[in-house]
Design a protein around this motif. Structure first.
Motif, PDB file in Angstrom:
ATOM      1  N   VAL A 293       0.876  -1.165   0.000  1.00  0.00           N
ATOM      2  CA  VAL A 293       0.000   0.000   0.000  1.00  0.00           C
ATOM      3  C   VAL A 293       0.917   1.219   0.000  1.00  0.00           C
ATOM      4  O   VAL A 293       1.519   1.565   1.024  1.00  0.00           O
ATOM      5  N   ALA A 294       1.072   1.831  -1.176  1.00  0.00           N
ATOM      6  CA  ALA A 294       2.001   2.941  -1.347  1.00  0.00           C
ATOM      7  C   ALA A 294       1.294   4.264  -1.098  1.00  0.00           C
ATOM      8  O   ALA A 294       0.075   4.323  -0.941  1.00  0.00           O
ATOM      9  N   GLY A 295       2.082   5.359  -1.093  1.00  0.00           N
ATOM     10  CA  GLY A 295       1.511   6.691  -0.919  1.00  0.00           C
ATOM     11  C   GLY A 295       1.006   7.224  -2.248  1.00  0.00           C
ATOM     12  O   GLY A 295       0.076   6.686  -2.833  1.00  0.00           O
ATOM     13  N   HIS A 296       1.636   8.294  -2.749  1.00  0.00           N
ATOM     14  CA  HIS A 296       1.306   8.826  -4.071  1.00  0.00           C
ATOM     15  C   HIS A 296       2.363   8.357  -5.062  1.00  0.00           C
ATOM     16  O   HIS A 296       3.560   8.374  -4.772  1.00  0.00           O
ATOM     17  N   ALA A 297       1.935   7.986  -6.251  1.00  0.00           N
ATOM     18  CA  ALA A 297       2.860   7.464  -7.254  1.00  0.00           C
ATOM     19  C   ALA A 297       3.923   8.484  -7.643  1.00  0.00           C
ATOM     20  O   ALA A 297       5.039   8.114  -8.005  1.00  0.00           O
ATOM     21  N   ARG A 298       3.618   9.789  -7.558  1.00  0.00           N
ATOM     22  CA  ARG A 298       4.567  10.803  -8.023  1.00  0.00           C
ATOM     23  C   ARG A 298       5.563  11.229  -6.945  1.00  0.00           C
ATOM     24  O   ARG A 298       6.512  11.965  -7.236  1.00  0.00           O
TER      25      ARG A 298
ATOM     26  N   LYS B  30      -8.206   5.862   2.580  1.00  0.00           N
ATOM     27  CA  LYS B  30      -7.793   5.454   1.237  1.00  0.00           C
ATOM     28  C   LYS B  30      -6.962   4.175   1.279  1.00  0.00           C
ATOM     29  O   LYS B  30      -7.026   3.342   0.361  1.00  0.00           O
ATOM     30  N   ALA B  31      -6.176   4.013   2.360  1.00  0.00           N
ATOM     31  CA  ALA B  31      -5.398   2.787   2.510  1.00  0.00           C
ATOM     32  C   ALA B  31      -6.303   1.583   2.725  1.00  0.00           C
ATOM     33  O   ALA B  31      -5.998   0.473   2.271  1.00  0.00           O
ATOM     34  N   THR B  32      -7.427   1.790   3.409  1.00  0.00           N
ATOM     35  CA  THR B  32      -8.398   0.711   3.576  1.00  0.00           C
ATOM     36  C   THR B  32      -8.919   0.262   2.216  1.00  0.00           C
ATOM     37  O   THR B  32      -8.969  -0.937   1.907  1.00  0.00           O
ATOM     38  N   THR B  33      -9.289   1.225   1.387  1.00  0.00           N
ATOM     39  CA  THR B  33      -9.765   0.917   0.038  1.00  0.00           C
ATOM     40  C   THR B  33      -8.680   0.228  -0.781  1.00  0.00           C
ATOM     41  O   THR B  33      -8.949  -0.748  -1.502  1.00  0.00           O
ATOM     42  N   ALA B  34      -7.436   0.707  -0.668  1.00  0.00           N
ATOM     43  CA  ALA B  34      -6.327   0.109  -1.413  1.00  0.00           C
ATOM     44  C   ALA B  34      -6.100  -1.339  -0.997  1.00  0.00           C
ATOM     45  O   ALA B  34      -5.780  -2.195  -1.832  1.00  0.00           O
TER      46      ALA B  34
ATOM     47  N   ASP C 197       2.917   4.270   8.591  1.00  0.00           N
ATOM     48  CA  ASP C 197       2.134   3.685   9.681  1.00  0.00           C
ATOM     49  C   ASP C 197       0.689   4.149   9.651  1.00  0.00           C
ATOM     50  O   ASP C 197      -0.224   3.404  10.014  1.00  0.00           O
ATOM     51  N   SER C 198       0.460   5.398   9.221  1.00  0.00           N
ATOM     52  CA  SER C 198      -0.913   5.897   9.141  1.00  0.00           C
ATOM     53  C   SER C 198      -1.736   5.056   8.170  1.00  0.00           C
ATOM     54  O   SER C 198      -2.931   4.803   8.400  1.00  0.00           O
ATOM     55  N   MET C 199      -1.110   4.593   7.091  1.00  0.00           N
ATOM     56  CA  MET C 199      -1.813   3.728   6.155  1.00  0.00           C
ATOM     57  C   MET C 199      -1.922   2.302   6.680  1.00  0.00           C
ATOM     58  O   MET C 199      -2.868   1.584   6.344  1.00  0.00           O
ATOM     59  N   ALA C 200      -0.981   1.887   7.503  1.00  0.00           N
ATOM     60  CA  ALA C 200      -1.077   0.552   8.098  1.00  0.00           C
ATOM     61  C   ALA C 200      -2.344   0.432   8.943  1.00  0.00           C
ATOM     62  O   ALA C 200      -2.959  -0.643   9.014  1.00  0.00           O
ATOM     63  N   LEU C 201      -2.761   1.535   9.568  1.00  0.00           N
ATOM     64  CA  LEU C 201      -4.013   1.512  10.332  1.00  0.00           C
ATOM     65  C   LEU C 201      -5.186   1.204   9.406  1.00  0.00           C
ATOM     66  O   LEU C 201      -6.122   0.481   9.783  1.00  0.00           O
ATOM     67  N   GLY C 202      -5.142   1.740   8.189  1.00  0.00           N
ATOM     68  CA  GLY C 202      -6.171   1.438   7.204  1.00  0.00           C
ATOM     69  C   GLY C 202      -6.131  -0.010   6.765  1.00  0.00           C
ATOM     70  O   GLY C 202      -7.179  -0.628   6.494  1.00  0.00           O
ATOM     71  N   VAL C 203      -4.918  -0.570   6.676  1.00  0.00           N
ATOM     72  CA  VAL C 203      -4.788  -2.000   6.355  1.00  0.00           C
ATOM     73  C   VAL C 203      -5.444  -2.837   7.445  1.00  0.00           C
ATOM     74  O   VAL C 203      -6.193  -3.787   7.158  1.00  0.00           O
ATOM     75  N   TYR C 204      -5.191  -2.488   8.699  1.00  0.00           N
ATOM     76  CA  TYR C 204      -5.827  -3.192   9.825  1.00  0.00           C
ATOM     77  C   TYR C 204      -7.355  -3.136   9.685  1.00  0.00           C
ATOM     78  O   TYR C 204      -8.046  -4.137   9.896  1.00  0.00           O
TER      79      TYR C 204
ATOM     80  N   SER D 125       0.344 -10.985   7.404  1.00  0.00           N
ATOM     81  CA  SER D 125       1.290 -10.158   8.153  1.00  0.00           C
ATOM     82  C   SER D 125       1.265  -8.731   7.612  1.00  0.00           C
ATOM     83  O   SER D 125       1.056  -8.515   6.409  1.00  0.00           O
ATOM     84  N   VAL D 126       1.485  -7.780   8.508  1.00  0.00           N
ATOM     85  CA  VAL D 126       1.479  -6.365   8.121  1.00  0.00           C
ATOM     86  C   VAL D 126       2.732  -5.697   8.665  1.00  0.00           C
ATOM     87  O   VAL D 126       3.097  -5.874   9.835  1.00  0.00           O
ATOM     88  N   ILE D 127       3.382  -4.913   7.811  1.00  0.00           N
ATOM     89  CA  ILE D 127       4.544  -4.134   8.232  1.00  0.00           C
ATOM     90  C   ILE D 127       4.368  -2.704   7.750  1.00  0.00           C
ATOM     91  O   ILE D 127       3.857  -2.462   6.653  1.00  0.00           O
ATOM     92  N   GLY D 128       4.734  -1.737   8.586  1.00  0.00           N
ATOM     93  CA  GLY D 128       4.563  -0.328   8.254  1.00  0.00           C
ATOM     94  C   GLY D 128       5.885   0.380   8.018  1.00  0.00           C
ATOM     95  O   GLY D 128       6.930  -0.238   7.826  1.00  0.00           O
ATOM     96  N   PHE D 129       5.820   1.711   8.036  1.00  0.00           N
ATOM     97  CA  PHE D 129       7.013   2.537   7.844  1.00  0.00           C
ATOM     98  C   PHE D 129       6.808   3.835   8.614  1.00  0.00           C
ATOM     99  O   PHE D 129       5.824   4.535   8.388  1.00  0.00           O
ATOM    100  N   ASP D 130       7.683   4.143   9.542  1.00  0.00           N
ATOM    101  CA  ASP D 130       7.700   5.384  10.341  1.00  0.00           C
ATOM    102  C   ASP D 130       8.101   5.099  11.774  1.00  0.00           C
ATOM    103  O   ASP D 130       8.934   5.772  12.335  1.00  0.00           O
ATOM    104  N   ASP D 131       7.421   4.125  12.415  1.00  0.00           N
ATOM    105  CA  ASP D 131       7.496   3.866  13.849  1.00  0.00           C
ATOM    106  C   ASP D 131       6.940   5.034  14.644  1.00  0.00           C
ATOM    107  O   ASP D 131       7.588   5.616  15.512  1.00  0.00           O
ATOM    108  N   LEU D 132       5.690   5.386  14.338  1.00  0.00           N
ATOM    109  CA  LEU D 132       4.962   6.392  15.102  1.00  0.00           C
ATOM    110  C   LEU D 132       4.504   5.796  16.425  1.00  0.00           C
ATOM    111  O   LEU D 132       4.459   4.573  16.577  1.00  0.00           O
ATOM    112  N   PRO D 133       4.139   6.624  17.399  1.00  0.00           N
ATOM    113  CA  PRO D 133       3.638   6.086  18.674  1.00  0.00           C
ATOM    114  C   PRO D 133       2.482   5.112  18.495  1.00  0.00           C
ATOM    115  O   PRO D 133       2.364   4.135  19.237  1.00  0.00           O
ATOM    116  N   GLU D 134       1.635   5.353  17.485  1.00  0.00           N
ATOM    117  CA  GLU D 134       0.492   4.466  17.253  1.00  0.00           C
ATOM    118  C   GLU D 134       0.914   3.033  16.977  1.00  0.00           C
ATOM    119  O   GLU D 134       0.165   2.086  17.244  1.00  0.00           O
TER     120      GLU D 134
END
Length: 338
Positions: free
Chosen positions: A177-182, A218-222, A241-248, A263-272
């Motif tokens: 689940v990527a961000g923006h393509a550009r 949007k990550a949920t939809t993706a 990580d914000s999009m990982a919440l949408g994956v969940y 399995s799910v892995i994110g990127f950032d290591d935010l407090p969440e």
């Protein structure tokens, strides 16, 4: 520039000083001309120094595209602490697409500008470069112009680590689940992930990509899109990580367990990442350190008699894998996907 903009030289000068008695239409034409001509006045040139009668300016500008979210807060905290240690105050400026934020910045006697997750190809940043304002970019959306310093993280390497972790657990059908393509940093994370998957499995692993726009909904939809197109996916890499919440959210809606089914892995290591259940395995980027490093570099570039004429720095801070409970061995058979 005046000829290109169809205006006078004094008007161009006025725009590059942040003058208020210029129409929005004329200002836009000058900014477009600056970009078209590629003009850049050397920072610190005579008459354009950030110094005033009392010495160096006491403020620097942190230009951001959003204030919301833990990542922005961590970066602002790092920048604020480093600036305070140098006796500087930070002015937060929201770079909304159609606002004239750049004129406000140009009117301030600022040490310089730190641009966070911004597009350096925009007319607004073109005006800053042309005015000779020292600029440091943090993970810019597009390639910075030559002569502009930047600080970022090892995005490609972070994507590689995410893939290697899932591969080590036996996952060979994976989704991203990527961000923006550009966006450069999104593409780098995806490219690093793909490269690791291709290298480790001689091309036998599959990697499907859908874009979540750095947004939970949007990550949920993706995620639904990924699983609808390939029900056999057993591991998902969310590029934030914000999009990982949408994956969940999507997996919960489908009745799928983390990590038993996927399995799910994110990127950032935010407090969440620590607080959700199960705890999120993620690629840590040093967000607070990014802000501090950008301030240090900006002070270095704006100080001294050379006015920052040295070669622009391209700093890259390391990322690291943080393993929690959201990743586990690939299931022997994929769970039913509805």
């Amino acid at each position: 520039m005046a000829k290109t903009a169809g205006t006078s030289v004094p008007t161009v000068s006025k725009v590059l000083r942040g003058g208020t008695d210029v129409s929005a239409e004329t200002r836009a034409k000058v900014m477009e001309a600056v970009q078209a001509v590629g003009y850049t006045r050397r920072a610190g040139s005579k008459g354009e120094s950030v110094r005033d009668e009392s010495g160096l300016s006491s403020v620097l500008d942190l230009v951001v595209t959003h204030f919301e979210g833990s990542w922005a807060n961590l970066l602002i905290a790092g920048a604020g602490r480093e600036a305070a240690a140098a006796g500087l105050d930070v002015v937060l400026t929201l770079a909304e697409p159609h606002s004239d934020w750049v004129s406000r910045v140009l009117r301030r006697r600022t040490v310089g500008v730190i641009g966070t997750l911004v597009d350096p190809a925009s007319p607004q940043f073109g005006a800053l470069f042309a005015a000779g304002v020292p600029v440091v970019l943090i993970d810019p959306m597009s390639t910075p112009p030559s002569g502009v310093a930047s600080v970022g993280v090892a995005n490609w390497e972070g994507g590689r680590m995410a893939a290697e972790h899932l591969l080590s657990l036996g996952h060979v059908r994976m989704g991203v689940v990527a961000g923006h393509a550009r966006h450069l940093f999104s593409r780098a994370r995806v490219d690093g992930f793909r490269a690791a998957a291709d290298t480790a499995t001689a091309g036998s692993a599959t990697v499907s990509v859908a874009h979540g726009g750095w947004n939970r909904a949007k990550a949920t939809t993706a995620t639904h899109t990924l699983l609808d197109s390939d029900p056999g996916i057993t591991g998902i890499f969310a590029c934030a990580d914000s999009m990982a919440l949408g994956v969940y959210d999507a997996l919960d809606a489908r009745g799928l367990r983390i990590p038993e089914d996927i399995s799910v892995i994110g990127f950032d290591d935010l407090p969440e990442a620590q607080y959700i259940t199960p705890g999120l395995t993620t690629v840590r980027q040093p967000s607070t350190e990014l802000g501090a490093a950008a301030v240090k570099l900006l002070i270095e570039l704006s100080g001294g008699e050379d006015g920052g004429t040295r070669s622009p720095a391209r700093m890259k801070l390391a990322t690291e894998l943080v393993v929690r409970a959201s990743t586990g061995p690939a299931p022997a058979t994929a769970a039913p996907r509805r």
